[in-house]
Design a protein around this motif. Structure first.
Motif, PDB file in Angstrom:
ATOM      1  N   ILE A 296      -8.932  -9.455  -1.420  1.00 63.40           N
ATOM      2  CA  ILE A 296      -9.211 -10.819  -0.950  1.00 63.40           C
ATOM      3  C   ILE A 296      -9.027 -11.832  -2.088  1.00 63.40           C
ATOM      4  CG2 ILE A 296     -11.026 -12.357  -0.051  1.00 63.40           C
ATOM      5  CD1 ILE A 296     -12.213  -9.780   1.327  1.00 63.40           C
ATOM      6  N   LEU A 297      -9.631 -11.529  -3.255  1.00 68.07           N
ATOM      7  CA  LEU A 297      -9.609 -12.493  -4.366  1.00 68.07           C
ATOM      8  C   LEU A 297      -8.200 -12.731  -4.920  1.00 68.07           C
ATOM      9  CD1 LEU A 297     -12.865 -11.442  -6.263  1.00 68.07           C
ATOM     10  CD2 LEU A 297     -12.488 -13.539  -4.957  1.00 68.07           C
ATOM     11  N   LYS A 298      -7.348 -11.689  -4.848  1.00 64.31           N
ATOM     12  CA  LYS A 298      -5.984 -11.862  -5.358  1.00 64.31           C
ATOM     13  C   LYS A 298      -5.185 -12.846  -4.511  1.00 64.31           C
ATOM     14  CE  LYS A 298      -4.874  -7.850  -8.176  1.00 64.31           C
ATOM     15  NZ  LYS A 298      -4.136  -6.578  -8.254  1.00 64.31           N
ATOM     16  N   LYS A 299      -5.658 -13.078  -3.300  1.00 63.59           N
ATOM     17  CA  LYS A 299      -4.966 -14.039  -2.424  1.00 63.59           C
ATOM     18  C   LYS A 299      -5.381 -15.482  -2.735  1.00 63.59           C
ATOM     19  CE  LYS A 299      -3.935 -10.980   1.401  1.00 63.59           C
ATOM     20  NZ  LYS A 299      -2.560 -10.793   0.922  1.00 63.59           N
ATOM     21  N   VAL A 300      -6.500 -15.635  -3.464  1.00 70.01           N
ATOM     22  CA  VAL A 300      -6.963 -16.975  -3.837  1.00 70.01           C
ATOM     23  C   VAL A 300      -6.191 -17.410  -5.088  1.00 70.01           C
ATOM     24  CG1 VAL A 300      -8.973 -18.358  -4.522  1.00 70.01           C
ATOM     25  CG2 VAL A 300      -9.261 -16.416  -2.953  1.00 70.01           C
ATOM     26  N   PRO A 301      -5.606 -18.634  -5.064  1.00 72.13           N
ATOM     27  CA  PRO A 301      -4.826 -19.075  -6.236  1.00 72.13           C
ATOM     28  C   PRO A 301      -5.606 -18.949  -7.549  1.00 72.13           C
ATOM     29  CG  PRO A 301      -4.623 -20.642  -4.442  1.00 72.13           C
ATOM     30  CD  PRO A 301      -5.632 -19.630  -4.002  1.00 72.13           C
ATOM     31  N   TYR A 302      -4.935 -18.479  -8.571  1.00 71.42           N
ATOM     32  CA  TYR A 302      -5.453 -18.303  -9.947  1.00 71.42           C
ATOM     33  C   TYR A 302      -6.392 -17.110 -10.121  1.00 71.42           C
ATOM     34  CZ  TYR A 302      -3.588 -22.999 -10.339  1.00 71.42           C
ATOM     35  OH  TYR A 302      -2.750 -24.088 -10.290  1.00 71.42           O
ATOM     36  N   PHE A 303      -6.977 -16.596  -9.035  1.00 67.00           N
ATOM     37  CA  PHE A 303      -7.929 -15.500  -9.176  1.00 67.00           C
ATOM     38  C   PHE A 303      -7.255 -14.202  -9.622  1.00 67.00           C
ATOM     39  CE2 PHE A 303     -12.422 -16.040  -7.954  1.00 67.00           C
ATOM     40  CZ  PHE A 303     -12.429 -17.414  -7.789  1.00 67.00           C
ATOM     41  N   ASN A 304      -5.948 -14.074  -9.295  1.00 63.85           N
ATOM     42  CA  ASN A 304      -5.285 -12.822  -9.709  1.00 63.85           C
ATOM     43  C   ASN A 304      -5.165 -12.713 -11.231  1.00 63.85           C
ATOM     44  OD1 ASN A 304      -3.515 -14.883  -9.730  1.00 63.85           O
ATOM     45  ND2 ASN A 304      -1.819 -13.796  -8.774  1.00 63.85           N
ATOM     46  N   TYR A 305      -5.330 -13.865 -11.932  1.00 64.97           N
ATOM     47  CA  TYR A 305      -5.311 -13.834 -13.399  1.00 64.97           C
ATOM     48  C   TYR A 305      -6.512 -13.080 -13.964  1.00 64.97           C
ATOM     49  CZ  TYR A 305      -1.446 -17.102 -13.710  1.00 64.97           C
ATOM     50  OH  TYR A 305      -0.207 -17.668 -13.628  1.00 64.97           O
ATOM     51  N   LEU A 306      -7.566 -12.998 -13.143  1.00 60.79           N
ATOM     52  CA  LEU A 306      -8.793 -12.327 -13.604  1.00 60.79           C
ATOM     53  C   LEU A 306      -8.701 -10.810 -13.548  1.00 60.79           C
ATOM     54  CD1 LEU A 306     -11.482 -14.571 -11.879  1.00 60.79           C
ATOM     55  CD2 LEU A 306     -11.096 -14.368 -14.336  1.00 60.79           C
ATOM     56  N   PHE A 307      -7.638 -10.299 -12.944  1.00 60.57           N
ATOM     57  CA  PHE A 307      -7.539  -8.850 -12.758  1.00 60.57           C
ATOM     58  C   PHE A 307      -6.374  -8.228 -13.517  1.00 60.57           C
ATOM     59  CE2 PHE A 307      -9.639 -10.487  -8.896  1.00 60.57           C
ATOM     60  CZ  PHE A 307     -10.846  -9.807  -9.024  1.00 60.57           C
ATOM     61  N   SER A 308      -5.825  -8.955 -14.472  1.00 58.41           N
ATOM     62  CA  SER A 308      -4.685  -8.419 -15.217  1.00 58.41           C
ATOM     63  C   SER A 308      -4.775  -8.832 -16.683  1.00 58.41           C
ATOM     64  CB  SER A 308      -3.380  -8.944 -14.610  1.00 58.41           C
ATOM     65  OG  SER A 308      -2.301  -8.614 -15.445  1.00 58.41           O
TER      66      SER A 308
END
Lengths: 314, 60
Positions: A296-308
Protein backbone atom coordinates in the motif's frame (compact mmCIF):
# COMPACT_ATOMS: atom_id res chain seq x y z
CA UNK A 1 20.95 -10.88 10.87
CA UNK A 2 24.37 -12.37 10.01
CA UNK A 3 22.76 -13.98 6.94
CA UNK A 4 21.94 -10.50 5.60
CA UNK A 5 25.55 -9.33 5.98
CA UNK A 6 26.74 -12.55 4.35
CA UNK A 7 24.41 -12.17 1.33
CA UNK A 8 25.26 -8.47 1.03
CA UNK A 9 28.95 -9.37 0.81
CA UNK A 10 28.27 -12.23 -1.60
CA UNK A 11 26.49 -9.94 -4.06
CA UNK A 12 28.44 -6.69 -3.67
CA UNK A 13 31.96 -8.11 -3.66
CA UNK A 14 31.20 -10.27 -6.69
CA UNK A 15 29.79 -7.43 -8.77
CA UNK A 16 31.76 -6.61 -11.92
CA UNK A 17 31.89 -2.84 -11.42
CA UNK A 18 31.83 -0.15 -8.78
CA UNK A 19 30.76 3.49 -8.82
CA UNK A 20 31.99 5.63 -5.92
CA UNK A 21 29.32 8.26 -6.64
CA UNK A 22 26.49 5.71 -6.38
CA UNK A 23 28.15 4.17 -3.34
CA UNK A 24 28.41 7.47 -1.46
CA UNK A 25 24.74 8.20 -2.19
CA UNK A 26 23.90 4.76 -0.79
CA UNK A 27 25.76 5.54 2.44
CA UNK A 28 23.92 8.86 2.75
CA UNK A 29 20.58 7.20 2.05
CA UNK A 30 21.25 4.55 4.72
CA UNK A 31 22.00 7.30 7.27
CA UNK A 32 18.82 9.16 6.26
CA UNK A 33 16.80 5.95 6.65
CA UNK A 34 18.06 5.49 10.24
CA UNK A 35 16.84 8.99 11.14
CA UNK A 36 13.55 8.75 9.18
CA UNK A 37 12.64 5.30 10.50
CA UNK A 38 13.81 6.29 13.95
CA UNK A 39 11.21 9.08 13.99
CA UNK A 40 8.47 6.98 12.35
CA UNK A 41 9.01 4.07 14.76
CA UNK A 42 9.34 6.21 17.91
CA UNK A 43 6.15 8.17 17.13
CA UNK A 44 4.20 5.03 16.13
CA UNK A 45 5.25 3.05 19.22
CA UNK A 46 4.57 5.96 21.58
CA UNK A 47 1.02 6.09 20.13
CA UNK A 48 0.56 2.30 20.40
CA UNK A 49 1.95 2.14 23.95
CA UNK A 50 0.13 5.36 24.98
CA UNK A 51 3.34 7.03 26.13
CA UNK A 52 3.88 10.73 25.51
CA UNK A 53 7.34 11.63 24.32
CA UNK A 54 8.99 14.97 23.53
CA UNK A 55 10.89 15.80 20.34
CA UNK A 56 14.14 16.05 22.31
CA UNK A 57 13.33 12.65 23.88
CA UNK A 58 12.80 11.13 20.43
CA UNK A 59 16.12 12.54 19.18
CA UNK A 60 17.92 11.17 22.24
CA UNK A 61 16.26 7.75 21.87
CA UNK A 62 17.18 7.55 18.19
CA UNK A 63 20.77 8.54 18.96
CA UNK A 64 21.05 5.88 21.68
CA UNK A 65 18.87 3.36 19.77
CA UNK A 66 16.42 2.79 22.63
CA UNK A 67 16.09 -0.92 23.41
CA UNK A 68 12.82 -2.50 22.33
CA UNK A 69 11.88 0.57 20.28
CA UNK A 70 14.51 1.42 17.67
CA UNK A 71 17.51 -0.72 18.62
CA UNK A 72 16.90 -2.90 15.53
CA UNK A 73 18.24 0.00 13.45
CA UNK A 74 21.75 -1.05 14.54
CA UNK A 75 21.69 -3.15 11.38
CA UNK A 76 21.74 -0.02 9.20
CA UNK A 77 24.51 1.49 11.32
CA UNK A 78 26.58 -1.66 10.81
CA UNK A 79 25.88 -1.50 7.05
CA UNK A 80 27.21 2.07 6.91
CA UNK A 81 30.43 0.95 8.63
CA UNK A 82 30.81 -1.87 6.08
CA UNK A 83 30.10 0.53 3.20
CA UNK A 84 32.80 2.90 4.48
CA UNK A 85 35.33 0.07 4.17
CA UNK A 86 33.77 -1.28 0.96
CA UNK A 87 35.67 0.65 -1.76
CA UNK A 88 38.99 -0.60 -0.35
CA UNK A 89 37.65 -4.11 0.22
CA UNK A 90 36.28 -4.26 -3.32
CA UNK A 91 39.56 -3.10 -4.84
CA UNK A 92 41.56 -5.61 -2.79
CA UNK A 93 39.10 -8.42 -3.56
CA UNK A 94 39.43 -7.82 -7.30
CA UNK A 95 43.13 -7.01 -7.60
CA UNK A 96 45.05 -7.90 -4.41
CA UNK A 97 43.52 -11.03 -2.91
CA UNK A 98 46.38 -11.41 -0.38
CA UNK A 99 45.65 -7.98 1.08
CA UNK A 100 41.98 -8.88 1.29
CA UNK A 101 42.73 -12.16 3.09
CA UNK A 102 45.09 -10.39 5.53
CA UNK A 103 42.32 -7.95 6.49
CA UNK A 104 39.81 -10.81 6.65
CA UNK A 105 42.08 -12.78 9.02
CA UNK A 106 42.42 -9.73 11.28
CA UNK A 107 38.63 -9.22 11.36
CA UNK A 108 37.99 -12.87 12.16
CA UNK A 109 40.63 -13.09 14.91
CA UNK A 110 39.61 -9.83 16.57
CA UNK A 111 35.85 -10.43 16.44
CA UNK A 112 35.05 -14.17 16.31
CA UNK A 113 38.40 -15.11 17.88
CA UNK A 114 37.83 -12.65 20.73
CA UNK A 115 34.37 -14.10 21.43
CA UNK A 116 35.68 -17.66 21.20
CA UNK A 117 38.36 -16.80 23.76
CA UNK A 118 35.61 -15.49 26.07
CA UNK A 119 33.65 -18.69 25.55
CA UNK A 120 36.65 -20.87 26.48
CA UNK A 121 37.35 -18.77 29.58
CA UNK A 122 33.70 -18.91 30.64
CA UNK A 123 33.62 -22.69 30.30
CA UNK A 124 36.99 -23.04 32.07
CA UNK A 125 35.91 -20.83 34.96
CA UNK A 126 32.64 -22.74 35.35
CA UNK A 127 34.28 -26.17 35.20
CA UNK A 128 37.16 -25.22 37.51
CA UNK A 129 34.90 -23.27 39.88
CA UNK A 130 37.43 -20.44 39.89
CA UNK A 131 36.82 -16.84 38.94
CA UNK A 132 38.34 -16.29 35.51
CA UNK A 133 35.82 -14.45 33.44
CA UNK A 134 32.72 -12.43 34.23
CA UNK A 135 31.15 -11.35 30.99
CA UNK A 136 30.83 -12.61 27.45
CA UNK A 137 31.45 -9.32 25.68
CA UNK A 138 34.93 -8.55 27.02
CA UNK A 139 37.47 -7.22 24.57
CA UNK A 140 40.56 -9.30 25.29
CA UNK A 141 42.70 -7.43 22.76
CA UNK A 142 42.27 -4.00 24.39
CA UNK A 143 43.41 -1.09 22.24
CA UNK A 144 44.76 -3.48 19.60
CA UNK A 145 41.23 -4.45 18.61
CA UNK A 146 40.37 -2.34 15.54
CA UNK A 147 36.89 -3.85 15.33
CA UNK A 148 35.66 -3.39 18.88
CA UNK A 149 32.49 -1.29 19.21
CA UNK A 150 31.62 -1.27 15.49
CA UNK A 151 29.90 -4.66 15.08
CA UNK A 152 33.16 -6.06 13.71
CA UNK A 153 31.56 -9.47 13.17
CA UNK A 154 29.29 -7.93 10.49
CA UNK A 155 32.39 -7.06 8.43
CA UNK A 156 33.55 -10.66 8.91
CA UNK A 157 30.26 -12.07 7.60
CA UNK A 158 30.29 -9.59 4.70
CA UNK A 159 33.80 -10.57 3.61
CA UNK A 160 33.13 -14.28 4.15
CA UNK A 161 30.02 -13.98 1.96
CA UNK A 162 32.14 -12.52 -0.83
CA UNK A 163 34.78 -15.26 -0.53
CA UNK A 164 32.40 -18.22 -0.25
CA UNK A 165 30.16 -16.99 -3.08
CA UNK A 166 33.14 -16.53 -5.41
CA UNK A 167 34.12 -20.16 -4.69
CA UNK A 168 30.58 -21.55 -4.89
CA UNK A 169 31.28 -23.88 -7.81
CA UNK A 170 33.89 -25.79 -5.80
CA UNK A 171 32.10 -25.50 -2.44
CA UNK A 172 28.63 -26.65 -3.47
CA UNK A 173 29.35 -30.40 -3.47
CA UNK A 174 27.29 -33.29 -2.13
CA UNK A 175 29.94 -33.95 0.51
CA UNK A 176 29.67 -30.37 1.81
CA UNK A 177 25.86 -30.57 1.75
CA UNK A 178 25.97 -33.63 4.00
CA UNK A 179 28.50 -31.91 6.28
CA UNK A 180 26.29 -28.81 6.43
CA UNK A 181 23.23 -30.91 7.21
CA UNK A 182 25.09 -32.33 10.21
CA UNK A 183 26.81 -29.07 11.19
CA UNK A 184 23.59 -27.13 11.79
CA UNK A 185 22.08 -29.32 14.57
CA UNK A 186 25.53 -29.90 16.08
CA UNK A 187 26.19 -26.13 16.22
CA UNK A 188 22.73 -25.55 17.66
CA UNK A 189 23.32 -28.18 20.35
CA UNK A 190 26.73 -26.72 21.29
CA UNK A 191 25.40 -23.17 21.37
CA UNK A 192 22.40 -24.32 23.41
CA UNK A 193 24.69 -26.11 25.91
CA UNK A 194 26.85 -23.02 26.26
CA UNK A 195 23.73 -20.84 26.55
CA UNK A 196 22.32 -22.97 29.39
CA UNK A 197 25.66 -22.95 31.19
CA UNK A 198 26.11 -19.20 30.91
CA UNK A 199 22.46 -18.54 31.85
CA UNK A 200 22.79 -20.41 35.12
CA UNK A 201 26.07 -18.70 35.80
CA UNK A 202 24.74 -15.17 35.31
CA UNK A 203 21.38 -15.95 36.94
CA UNK A 204 19.25 -14.96 33.94
CA UNK A 205 18.49 -16.50 30.57
CA UNK A 206 21.20 -15.58 28.08
CA UNK A 207 20.26 -13.86 24.82
CA UNK A 208 21.10 -16.72 22.47
CA UNK A 209 20.37 -14.61 19.37
CA UNK A 210 22.14 -11.26 19.38
CA UNK A 211 24.89 -12.21 21.82
CA UNK A 212 25.81 -15.24 19.71
CA UNK A 213 26.07 -13.41 16.36
CA UNK A 214 29.87 -13.39 16.67
CA UNK A 215 30.17 -16.99 17.87
CA UNK A 216 31.82 -19.71 15.79
CA UNK A 217 28.57 -21.68 16.01
CA UNK A 218 26.62 -18.95 14.21
CA UNK A 219 29.43 -18.67 11.66
CA UNK A 220 29.27 -22.40 10.89
CA UNK A 221 25.47 -22.30 10.67
CA UNK A 222 25.44 -19.35 8.25
CA UNK A 223 27.87 -21.07 5.85
CA UNK A 224 25.94 -24.35 6.21
CA UNK A 225 22.61 -22.64 5.48
CA UNK A 226 24.24 -21.08 2.39
CA UNK A 227 25.49 -24.45 1.14
CA UNK A 228 22.10 -26.10 1.66
CA UNK A 229 20.07 -23.16 0.29
CA UNK A 230 21.99 -22.84 -2.97
CA UNK A 231 20.50 -26.05 -4.33
CA UNK A 232 17.00 -24.58 -3.99
CA UNK A 233 15.12 -23.82 -7.20
CA UNK A 234 12.28 -21.34 -7.05
CA UNK A 235 8.97 -22.64 -8.43
CA UNK A 236 5.25 -22.67 -7.77
CA UNK A 237 3.34 -20.61 -5.22
CA UNK A 238 5.94 -21.10 -2.46
CA UNK A 239 8.59 -19.85 -4.88
CA UNK A 240 6.57 -16.71 -5.61
CA UNK A 241 6.07 -16.07 -1.87
CA UNK A 242 9.79 -16.55 -1.16
CA UNK A 243 10.75 -14.21 -4.03
CA UNK A 244 8.26 -11.59 -2.84
CA UNK A 245 9.43 -11.77 0.79
CA UNK A 246 13.06 -11.70 -0.33
CA UNK A 247 12.51 -8.55 -2.42
CA UNK A 248 10.93 -6.77 0.55
CA UNK A 249 13.18 -7.83 3.46
CA UNK A 250 14.38 -4.28 4.17
CA UNK A 251 10.83 -2.94 4.29
CA UNK A 252 9.66 -5.82 6.49
CA UNK A 253 12.62 -5.24 8.80
CA UNK A 254 11.90 -1.52 9.12
CA UNK A 255 8.16 -2.01 9.71
CA UNK A 256 8.08 -5.14 11.87
CA UNK A 257 8.51 -3.41 15.26
CA UNK A 258 5.45 -1.24 14.67
CA UNK A 259 3.27 -4.00 13.21
CA UNK A 260 4.34 -6.50 15.90
CA UNK A 261 3.61 -4.07 18.73
CA UNK A 262 0.21 -3.30 17.20
CA UNK A 263 -1.04 -6.89 16.93
CA UNK A 264 0.76 -8.54 19.86
CA UNK A 265 -1.94 -7.67 22.47
CA UNK A 266 -4.54 -9.60 20.43
CA UNK A 267 -2.36 -12.71 20.13
CA UNK A 268 -1.17 -13.00 23.74
CA UNK A 269 -4.82 -13.35 24.82
CA UNK A 270 -4.66 -16.95 23.57
CA UNK A 271 -2.52 -19.59 25.28
CA UNK A 272 -1.92 -21.31 21.96
CA UNK A 273 0.40 -18.50 20.86
CA UNK A 274 2.74 -19.10 23.78
CA UNK A 275 3.70 -22.41 22.10
CA UNK A 276 6.42 -22.50 19.46
CA UNK A 277 3.96 -23.26 16.64
CA UNK A 278 1.77 -20.40 17.88
CA UNK A 279 4.79 -18.08 17.90
CA UNK A 280 5.59 -19.07 14.31
CA UNK A 281 2.04 -18.25 13.25
CA UNK A 282 2.27 -14.91 15.05
CA UNK A 283 5.52 -14.13 13.17
CA UNK A 284 3.77 -15.17 9.94
CA UNK A 285 0.98 -12.69 10.70
CA UNK A 286 3.52 -9.88 11.21
CA UNK A 287 5.20 -10.84 7.94
CA UNK A 288 1.93 -10.81 6.01
CA UNK A 289 0.80 -7.47 7.45
CA UNK A 290 4.20 -5.89 6.75
CA UNK A 291 4.00 -7.03 3.12
CA UNK A 292 0.48 -5.64 2.84
CA UNK A 293 1.55 -2.29 4.30
CA UNK A 294 4.59 -2.10 2.01
CA UNK A 295 2.35 -2.84 -0.99
CA UNK A 296 0.00 0.00 0.00
CA UNK A 297 2.69 2.51 1.06
CA UNK A 298 4.75 2.00 -2.10
CA UNK A 299 1.77 3.31 -4.06
CA UNK A 300 1.86 6.59 -2.10
CA UNK A 301 4.18 9.14 -3.78
CA UNK A 302 7.66 9.37 -2.15
CA UNK A 303 6.92 6.57 0.34
CA UNK A 304 8.77 4.01 -1.78
CA UNK A 305 11.97 5.93 -0.93
CA UNK A 306 11.56 4.68 2.64
CA UNK A 307 11.94 1.05 1.60
CA UNK A 308 15.11 1.14 -0.48
CA UNK A 309 18.78 1.98 0.01
CA UNK A 310 18.92 3.48 -3.48
CA UNK A 311 18.91 7.28 -3.65
CA UNK A 312 17.21 7.41 -7.04
CA UNK A 313 14.43 4.94 -7.73
CA UNK A 314 13.52 3.78 -11.22
CA UNK B 1 12.71 -16.58 -39.90
CA UNK B 2 14.85 -14.58 -37.52
CA UNK B 3 14.03 -15.04 -33.87
CA UNK B 4 14.36 -12.32 -31.27
CA UNK B 5 17.04 -13.03 -28.67
CA UNK B 6 15.72 -13.69 -25.14
CA UNK B 7 15.45 -10.51 -23.08
CA UNK B 8 18.42 -10.19 -20.77
CA UNK B 9 17.66 -9.99 -17.06
CA UNK B 10 18.52 -6.59 -15.59
CA UNK B 11 19.83 -8.18 -12.41
CA UNK B 12 21.06 -11.71 -11.84
CA UNK B 13 18.99 -13.35 -9.12
CA UNK B 14 19.79 -16.49 -7.17
CA UNK B 15 16.95 -18.63 -5.85
CA UNK B 16 19.13 -19.89 -2.99
CA UNK B 17 19.92 -16.38 -1.81
CA UNK B 18 16.22 -15.47 -2.02
CA UNK B 19 15.43 -18.45 0.19
CA UNK B 20 18.14 -17.41 2.68
CA UNK B 21 16.82 -13.84 2.86
CA UNK B 22 13.23 -15.04 3.37
CA UNK B 23 14.34 -17.43 6.12
CA UNK B 24 16.49 -14.76 7.77
CA UNK B 25 13.69 -12.18 7.98
CA UNK B 26 11.32 -14.81 9.38
CA UNK B 27 13.94 -15.69 12.02
CA UNK B 28 14.19 -11.98 12.93
CA UNK B 29 10.42 -11.70 13.38
CA UNK B 30 10.21 -14.71 15.71
CA UNK B 31 13.30 -13.57 17.63
CA UNK B 32 12.11 -9.98 18.11
CA UNK B 33 8.60 -11.00 19.21
CA UNK B 34 9.11 -14.12 21.33
CA UNK B 35 5.60 -14.66 22.67
CA UNK B 36 6.59 -18.29 23.32
CA UNK B 37 8.42 -18.94 26.61
CA UNK B 38 12.22 -18.91 26.32
CA UNK B 39 13.17 -17.73 29.82
CA UNK B 40 13.91 -21.06 31.56
CA UNK B 41 15.77 -19.34 34.40
CA UNK B 42 12.99 -16.87 35.25
CA UNK B 43 10.06 -19.25 34.85
CA UNK B 44 11.69 -22.61 35.58
CA UNK B 45 9.50 -24.14 32.86
CA UNK B 46 10.94 -27.24 31.19
CA UNK B 47 9.27 -26.35 27.86
CA UNK B 48 11.30 -23.15 27.73
CA UNK B 49 14.46 -25.26 27.21
CA UNK B 50 13.20 -26.65 23.91
CA UNK B 51 12.28 -23.12 22.75
CA UNK B 52 15.73 -21.91 23.86
CA UNK B 53 17.30 -24.69 21.78
CA UNK B 54 15.35 -23.69 18.65
CA UNK B 55 16.21 -20.04 19.32
CA UNK B 56 19.89 -20.90 18.80
CA UNK B 57 19.26 -20.89 15.02
CA UNK B 58 18.20 -17.24 15.32
CA UNK B 59 21.84 -16.33 15.94
CA UNK B 60 22.14 -16.59 12.15
Amino acid sequence: MPIFFFINGALLLNKSGFSLKVHVSKILKTGILVIAWGFITMISLSLIYGESISVSGIIKDIYTLKTGWVNHLWFLEALVVIYIFFPLLFLAFKTKKNYFYFFFACVMILSFGNTFLGLLLNVASTVSGKFLNTYFFLNYFGGFNAFSGIYGFSIGYFMLGGIVFSMKDSILTNRNRILSFIAIPVSMALLFSYGVLISFRQGETWDIGFEAFDSVFALVMVVSIFILSMQYNNHGLSGKIIRHVSKNTLGIYLLHRIVGALIKPFFIEFDFFSTFIGGMIFAGAILFLCLLLIYILKKVPYFNYLFSLKLKLA
Amino acid sequence: MQQNPPAAKKYQTYDGLDLMKAMAIYFVLIYHFPIMEVDFIGTGKTGAYSNFFIFSIFST
